[in-house]
Design a protein around this motif. Structure first.
Motif, PDB file in Angstrom:
ATOM      1  N   SER A 252      -5.807  -5.716   6.150  1.00 20.15           N
ATOM      2  CA  SER A 252      -4.507  -6.151   6.661  1.00 20.15           C
ATOM      3  C   SER A 252      -4.684  -6.802   8.027  1.00 20.15           C
ATOM      4  O   SER A 252      -5.610  -6.485   8.771  1.00 20.15           O
ATOM      5  CB  SER A 252      -3.548  -4.966   6.779  1.00 20.15           C
ATOM      6  OG  SER A 252      -3.912  -4.140   7.849  1.00 20.15           O
TER       7      SER A 252
ATOM      8  N   SER B 185      -8.297  -5.748  -6.484  1.00 15.62           N
ATOM      9  CA  SER B 185      -8.921  -5.030  -7.593  1.00 15.62           C
ATOM     10  C   SER B 185      -9.266  -5.981  -8.740  1.00 15.62           C
ATOM     11  O   SER B 185     -10.369  -5.950  -9.274  1.00 15.62           O
ATOM     12  CB  SER B 185      -7.985  -3.926  -8.077  1.00 15.62           C
ATOM     13  OG  SER B 185      -8.529  -3.273  -9.181  1.00 15.62           O
TER      14      SER B 185
ATOM     15  N   SER C 115      -3.404  -5.037  -3.123  1.00 17.07           N
ATOM     16  CA  SER C 115      -4.337  -4.093  -3.759  1.00 17.07           C
ATOM     17  C   SER C 115      -4.635  -4.507  -5.193  1.00 17.07           C
ATOM     18  O   SER C 115      -5.782  -4.443  -5.650  1.00 17.07           O
ATOM     19  CB  SER C 115      -3.757  -2.682  -3.737  1.00 17.07           C
ATOM     20  OG  SER C 115      -3.612  -2.238  -2.422  1.00 17.07           O
ATOM     21  N   GLY C 116      -3.595  -4.935  -5.912  1.00 17.23           N
ATOM     22  CA  GLY C 116      -3.795  -5.385  -7.291  1.00 17.23           C
ATOM     23  C   GLY C 116      -4.668  -6.621  -7.376  1.00 17.23           C
ATOM     24  O   GLY C 116      -5.565  -6.705  -8.221  1.00 17.23           O
TER      25      GLY C 116
ATOM     26  N   GLY D 128       6.590  -4.913  -1.370  1.00 16.03           N
ATOM     27  CA  GLY D 128       5.452  -4.719  -2.264  1.00 16.03           C
ATOM     28  C   GLY D 128       4.231  -5.549  -1.908  1.00 16.03           C
ATOM     29  O   GLY D 128       3.370  -5.792  -2.751  1.00 16.03           O
ATOM     30  N   LYS D 129       4.121  -5.966  -0.647  1.00 13.98           N
ATOM     31  CA  LYS D 129       2.983  -6.794  -0.224  1.00 13.98           C
ATOM     32  C   LYS D 129       1.662  -6.042  -0.370  1.00 13.98           C
ATOM     33  O   LYS D 129       0.693  -6.599  -0.890  1.00 13.98           O
ATOM     34  CB  LYS D 129       3.174  -7.255   1.223  1.00 13.98           C
ATOM     35  CG  LYS D 129       4.388  -8.135   1.443  1.00 13.98           C
ATOM     36  CD  LYS D 129       4.562  -8.543   2.888  1.00 13.98           C
ATOM     37  CE  LYS D 129       4.838  -7.388   3.820  1.00 13.98           C
ATOM     38  NZ  LYS D 129       6.138  -6.743   3.665  1.00 13.98           N
ATOM     39  N   ASP D 130       1.621  -4.802   0.073  1.00 10.95           N
ATOM     40  CA  ASP D 130       0.387  -4.020  -0.043  1.00 10.95           C
ATOM     41  C   ASP D 130       0.036  -3.753  -1.502  1.00 10.95           C
ATOM     42  O   ASP D 130      -1.138  -3.778  -1.884  1.00 10.95           O
ATOM     43  CB  ASP D 130       0.514  -2.687   0.699  1.00 10.95           C
ATOM     44  CG  ASP D 130       0.447  -2.857   2.203  1.00 10.95           C
ATOM     45  OD1 ASP D 130      -0.103  -3.872   2.663  1.00 10.95           O
ATOM     46  OD2 ASP D 130       0.948  -1.968   2.918  1.00 10.95           O
ATOM     47  N   THR D 131       1.036  -3.495  -2.315  1.00 10.01           N
ATOM     48  CA  THR D 131       0.802  -3.253  -3.738  1.00 10.01           C
ATOM     49  C   THR D 131       0.222  -4.501  -4.399  1.00 10.01           C
ATOM     50  O   THR D 131      -0.742  -4.421  -5.167  1.00 10.01           O
ATOM     51  CB  THR D 131       2.115  -2.841  -4.439  1.00 10.01           C
ATOM     52  OG1 THR D 131       2.641  -1.697  -3.772  1.00 10.01           O
ATOM     53  CG2 THR D 131       1.893  -2.541  -5.903  1.00 10.01           C
ATOM     54  N   LEU D 132       0.795  -5.661  -4.097  1.00  5.98           N
ATOM     55  CA  LEU D 132       0.287  -6.917  -4.639  1.00  5.98           C
ATOM     56  C   LEU D 132      -1.133  -7.181  -4.147  1.00  5.98           C
ATOM     57  O   LEU D 132      -2.013  -7.549  -4.929  1.00  5.98           O
ATOM     58  CB  LEU D 132       1.203  -8.077  -4.249  1.00  5.98           C
ATOM     59  CG  LEU D 132       0.738  -9.467  -4.672  1.00  5.98           C
ATOM     60  CD1 LEU D 132       0.644  -9.571  -6.186  1.00  5.98           C
ATOM     61  CD2 LEU D 132       1.669 -10.519  -4.112  1.00  5.98           C
TER      62      LEU D 132
ATOM     63  N   ARG E 242       8.920  -3.466   2.759  1.00  4.48           N
ATOM     64  CA  ARG E 242       9.031  -2.729   1.498  1.00  4.48           C
ATOM     65  C   ARG E 242       9.199  -3.634   0.282  1.00  4.48           C
ATOM     66  O   ARG E 242       9.770  -3.251  -0.723  1.00  4.48           O
ATOM     67  CB  ARG E 242      10.162  -1.713   1.570  1.00  4.48           C
ATOM     68  CG  ARG E 242      10.164  -0.923   2.854  1.00  4.48           C
ATOM     69  CD  ARG E 242      10.118   0.562   2.836  1.00  4.48           C
ATOM     70  NE  ARG E 242      10.168   1.260   1.606  1.00  4.48           N
ATOM     71  CZ  ARG E 242       9.196   2.083   1.183  1.00  4.48           C
ATOM     72  NH1 ARG E 242       8.124   2.241   1.914  1.00  4.48           N
ATOM     73  NH2 ARG E 242       9.308   2.744   0.080  1.00  4.48           N
TER      74      ARG E 242
ATOM     75  N   CYS F  35     -10.032  -6.003   0.628  1.00  2.00           N
ATOM     76  CA  CYS F  35      -8.627  -6.090   1.026  1.00  2.00           C
ATOM     77  C   CYS F  35      -8.491  -5.526   2.432  1.00  2.00           C
ATOM     78  O   CYS F  35      -8.955  -4.420   2.709  1.00  2.00           O
ATOM     79  CB  CYS F  35      -7.762  -5.299   0.049  1.00  2.00           C
ATOM     80  SG  CYS F  35      -6.007  -5.438   0.347  1.00  2.00           S
TER      81      CYS F  35
END
Length: 87
Positions: A56, A48, A44-45, A38-42, A36, A54
């Motif tokens: 995993s 993009s 994805s950003g 923020g690895k996926d959020t980073l 939790r 992207c």
């Protein structure tokens, strides 16, 4: 250019051939951190912003486990915190 050089016959030595373009090596970016964080959020950003795909590391593993257990990925995700009774 290559066909023109082939047709040139003896004049081939005077015909400059283009070098084959070098392919860029693939770009891999690894992101590590706690749950939790923020690895996926980073990821994805970055994907993009840089127009990169992207994926995993665990995606193929999750697919394999889901197929072993006869579950869909959605079912597997909903049960990922469940305890497995191995005995």
């Amino acid at each position: 250019d290559t066909l023109a050089a082939f047709r040139a016959g003896p004049a081939l030595a005077s015909t400059a051939l283009r070098a084959r373009p070098q392919a860029d090596p693939p770009l891999y970016i690894g992101i590590a951190g706690a749950k939790r964080a923020g690895k996926d959020t980073l990821a994805s950003g970055l994907a993009s912003a840089l127009a990169l795909p992207c994926d995993s590391f665990a995606a193929p593993l999750r697919q394999f486990v889901a197929s072993l257990l006869g579950l869909s990925l959605r079912e597997l995700d909903s049960r990922k915190e469940d305890t497995i009774d191995w005995l």
